[in-house]
Write a protein that holds these residues in place. Structure first.
Motif, PDB file in Angstrom:
ATOM      1  N   UNK A 120       0.875  -1.220   0.101  1.00 43.44           N
ATOM      2  CA  UNK A 120       0.156   0.060   0.043  1.00 43.44           C
ATOM      3  C   UNK A 120       0.864   1.370  -0.171  1.00 43.44           C
ATOM      4  N   UNK A 121       0.460   2.352  -0.593  1.00 46.02           N
ATOM      5  CA  UNK A 121       1.106   3.532  -0.664  1.00 46.02           C
ATOM      6  C   UNK A 121       0.299   4.448   0.396  1.00 46.02           C
ATOM      7  N   UNK A 122       0.997   4.716   1.558  1.00 48.33           N
ATOM      8  CA  UNK A 122      -0.028   5.613   2.286  1.00 48.33           C
ATOM      9  C   UNK A 122       0.554   7.443   2.052  1.00 48.33           C
ATOM     10  N   UNK A 123      -0.099   8.007   1.924  1.00 46.98           N
ATOM     11  CA  UNK A 123       0.154   9.307   1.385  1.00 46.98           C
ATOM     12  C   UNK A 123      -0.145  10.323   2.673  1.00 46.98           C
ATOM     13  N   UNK A 124       1.067  10.813   3.123  1.00 47.97           N
ATOM     14  CA  UNK A 124       0.870  11.727   4.508  1.00 47.97           C
ATOM     15  C   UNK A 124       0.676  13.114   3.891  1.00 47.97           C
ATOM     16  N   UNK A 125      -0.246  13.462   3.825  1.00 47.61           N
ATOM     17  CA  UNK A 125      -0.762  15.109   3.649  1.00 47.61           C
ATOM     18  C   UNK A 125      -1.134  15.918   4.887  1.00 47.61           C
ATOM     19  N   UNK A 126      -0.794  15.199   6.101  1.00 49.36           N
ATOM     20  CA  UNK A 126      -1.402  16.118   7.397  1.00 49.36           C
ATOM     21  C   UNK A 126      -0.495  16.139   8.553  1.00 49.36           C
ATOM     22  N   UNK A 127       0.780  16.099   8.260  1.00 50.34           N
ATOM     23  CA  UNK A 127       1.788  16.336   9.304  1.00 50.34           C
ATOM     24  C   UNK A 127       1.745  17.481   9.809  1.00 50.34           C
ATOM     25  N   UNK A 128       1.342  17.692  11.185  1.00 48.14           N
ATOM     26  CA  UNK A 128       1.133  18.871  11.650  1.00 48.14           C
ATOM     27  C   UNK A 128       2.413  19.834  12.159  1.00 48.14           C
ATOM     28  N   UNK A 129       3.423  19.139  11.763  1.00 51.42           N
ATOM     29  CA  UNK A 129       4.897  19.813  12.677  1.00 51.42           C
ATOM     30  C   UNK A 129       5.782  20.323  11.333  1.00 51.42           C
ATOM     31  N   UNK A 130       5.457  20.819  10.362  1.00 46.19           N
ATOM     32  CA  UNK A 130       6.243  21.388   9.383  1.00 46.19           C
ATOM     33  C   UNK A 130       5.700  22.649   8.881  1.00 46.19           C
ATOM     34  N   UNK A 131       4.770  23.236   9.523  1.00 41.19           N
ATOM     35  CA  UNK A 131       4.049  24.418   9.245  1.00 41.19           C
ATOM     36  C   UNK A 131       5.052  25.704   8.799  1.00 41.19           C
TER      37      UNK A 131
END
Lengths: 305, 260
Positions: A120-131
């Motif tokens: 599976x490829x999981x696509x991380x569009x929601x990391x809150x730590x690199x704003x």
């Protein structure tokens, strides 16, 4: 009893090692599988290596962890090597977690790994730590998330499923999940860490994390994660990897009752030790025996009826 | 203490030489020899360090100036607050008739180990080495406690040469039943075949880049064993090391890239 099929992958247990936990190397991920985890997710990676934020970057508190690792990773080439190593040593399931600083980069990373046949490829569009570096997460915008979904799914093709990893923030996780489904996503991973949050040392009177803020995980976020999975289950038909704060078997059962097909486990590896998967498995089997459920399928989503 | 961050004032600082000092903190927790703590210098960084000594009153951490963090530690003053959390990791086990080998700053964890073995009435001797005399920790204290052999690369104290220079002769001429070692990894690479050949049991106190200290980030996991050095280490024995293929060849940096 707990054997689970997820697309073409056969999992011994319905547990998935969440991204960011022990997912940097083949040796590390194989060891976690040996402890009874059903599938592993790699650390999220992009094209170029990143050092991430300075320490403290991972901070335990009473009810979980606060982290701002900052998407450190050795880059796609190095992760391709680790995933190949993994594949040469075992055929157990591996999910590759990818991110990009730009929408295009998501596509470039996907191109790098399709040949390795991740389960599976999981696509991380929601990391809150690199704003501070990247601006607002793509996962806050249905348009951006839709575009990334289409891009990655086109590259992954019909044989590799794509799961979009969403956070509980933004315009509503149900709406976001629907945007993903409409644009070709095969699954939703819900949720990422929550926040960002902050902890302050009262004696030096400064935020403790070097990044000042970080994503919250662990028991503190379980109710938010369960509610998010519940909402996604109502919004879409595609399967859900329910992640966030699962520490005990009862927590995992709640996730499944809310609609999760697989249950992500992350901070619990710290809270309960790497042996946690056996504890979760025994507890769920016990629950299934008590209520006469033969498979996970038998009680998935029952909280909606 | 615990995994949670808490800051404590530095009670006392002892400078052993240029760029080598010990910080003392009030003893608010127990530490076993070989375990480490994470030290946070607010505004700078957080790094893992072996504890070098523990008494009824204080905990001592010995630090050598190396990178930006340890350089900043050299500027710290008594009374300044540093974050401490831990202790983390698996400690040394205790054995009689042991040889304690320390190279450079690796001597630090041998001090607390020697204290413990001494309290238990075990026989042991020290074999310590450094680049030069003023980089050598605790030579006088160690001499008072047990037989101590000293080596320096430049011959400024003790015998000239590497700490492992005469190791085979020492092992073959004395009653040594267990070997402890801490120091640069090249030392382990030299020692391992020598000890394996003699079927001597041993424990090495190792180092890797660590982010969390609590067994989740995966940064310090050793190929091909999957051993998390912060949890299953930092002390590894001959059986643990059988599965470790990266000894002396590869480690991973802050990004996770392999560095040779």
């Amino acid at each position: 009893m707990l054997k689970t099929r997820f697309f073409k992958a056969e999992l011994e247990t319905p547990f998935v090692l969440a991204s960011g936990i022990l997912g940097l190397t083949a040796s590390s991920m194989i060891r976690v599988l040996d402890f009874g985890c059903g599938a592993v997710t790699t650390k999220s990676f992009n094209m170029e290596w990143r050092k991430g934020h300075k320490a403290p970057s991972i901070l335990p508190f009473e009810n979980g962890l606060l982290n701002a690792v900052g998407l450190s990773n050795p880059g796609a080439d190095e992760m391709v090597r680790e995933i190949s190593q993994f594949k040469s040593r075992t055929n157990r399931p591996l999910f590759a977690s990818i991110f990009g600083r730009t929408i295009d980069e998501f596509g470039q990373v996907a191109e790098k790994i399709v040949g390795l046949q991740p389960d599976l490829i999981e696509v991380n569009v929601s990391c809150p730590n690199v704003r501070s570096e990247f601006g607002r997460p793509f996962g806050d915008s249905p348009q951006d998330t839709a575009a990334i979904t289409r891009l990655v799914k086109n590259i992954a093709g019909s044989h590799i499923p794509v799961s979009m990893k969403l956070g509980p923030h933004g315009p509503g996780i149900g709406l976001m999940a629907k945007a993903c489904e409409d644009n070709g996503a095969d699954a939703i991973t819900a949720i990422n860490t929550v926040g960002p949050g902050m902890l302050i040392d009262i004696d030096v009177r400064k935020p403790i994390l070097a990044n000042k803020t970080g994503g919250v995980s662990g028991p503190a976020i379980l109710p938010i994660a369960v509610k998010s999975v519940y909402e996604v289950y109502q919004a879409v038909k595609i399967p859900i990897i329910g992640t966030g704060g699962v520490t005990t078997a009862a927590d995992a059962i709640q996730m499944i009752l809310a609609g999760a097909s697989l249950v992500g486990v992350g901070t619990a590896v710290y809270e309960r030790g790497i042996e946690v998967f056996h504890e979760l498995a025994a507890g769920i089997e016990n629950y299934m025996t008590t209520y006469g459920f033969k498979t996970i399928e038998d009680f998935r989503g029952l909280a909606h009826e | 203490m615990s995994d949670l961050m808490k800051t404590y004032p530095i009670l006392k600082i002892i400078d052993h030489g240029p760029g080598l000092r010990s910080l003392y903190f009030e003893k608010t927790f127990e530490v076993q020899p070989g375990q480490f703590i994470n030290l946070w210098l607010p505004g700078v960084d957080e790094k893992p360090f072996s504890v070098s000594r523990i008494t009824a009153d204080f905990i001592e951490v010995s630090i050598k100036a190396y990178g930006p963090f340890s350089q900043a530690i050299m500027q710290c003053q008594p009374g300044q607050r540093l974050g401490l959390r831990g202790p983390f990791g698996r400690p040394f086990s205790w054995h009689n008739n042991a040889l304690l080998i320390g190279g450079g700053i690796g001597i630090a964890p041998l001090r607390i180990l020697g204290d413990t073995l001494s309290q238990k009435g075990f026989n042991f001797s020290y074999l310590i080495g450094a680049v030069t005399a003023h980089e050598l920790l605790f030579p006088e204290e160690m001499k008072r406690q047990a037989a101590t052999r000293i080596y320096t690369d430049d011959g400024s104290l003790g015998k000239k040469g590497r700490v492992t220079a005469d190791i085979e002769q020492i092992l073959d001429s004395e009653k040594i039943e267990f070997v402890y070692a801490a120091g640069p990894e090249i030392m382990f690479v030299v020692l391992k075949p020598i000890l394996d050949q003699r079927r001597l049991p041993y424990e090495f106190c190792m180092e890797r880049y660590m982010k969390c200290g609590i067994g989740i980030c995966g940064q310090c996991v050793l190929d091909d064993s999957g051993i998390r050095l912060c949890v299953e280490g930092p002390v590894l024995n001959q059986d643990d090391l059988k599965q470790v293929t990266e000894l002396g060849s590869v480690h991973r940096d802050a990004s996770g890239r392999r560095v040779r």
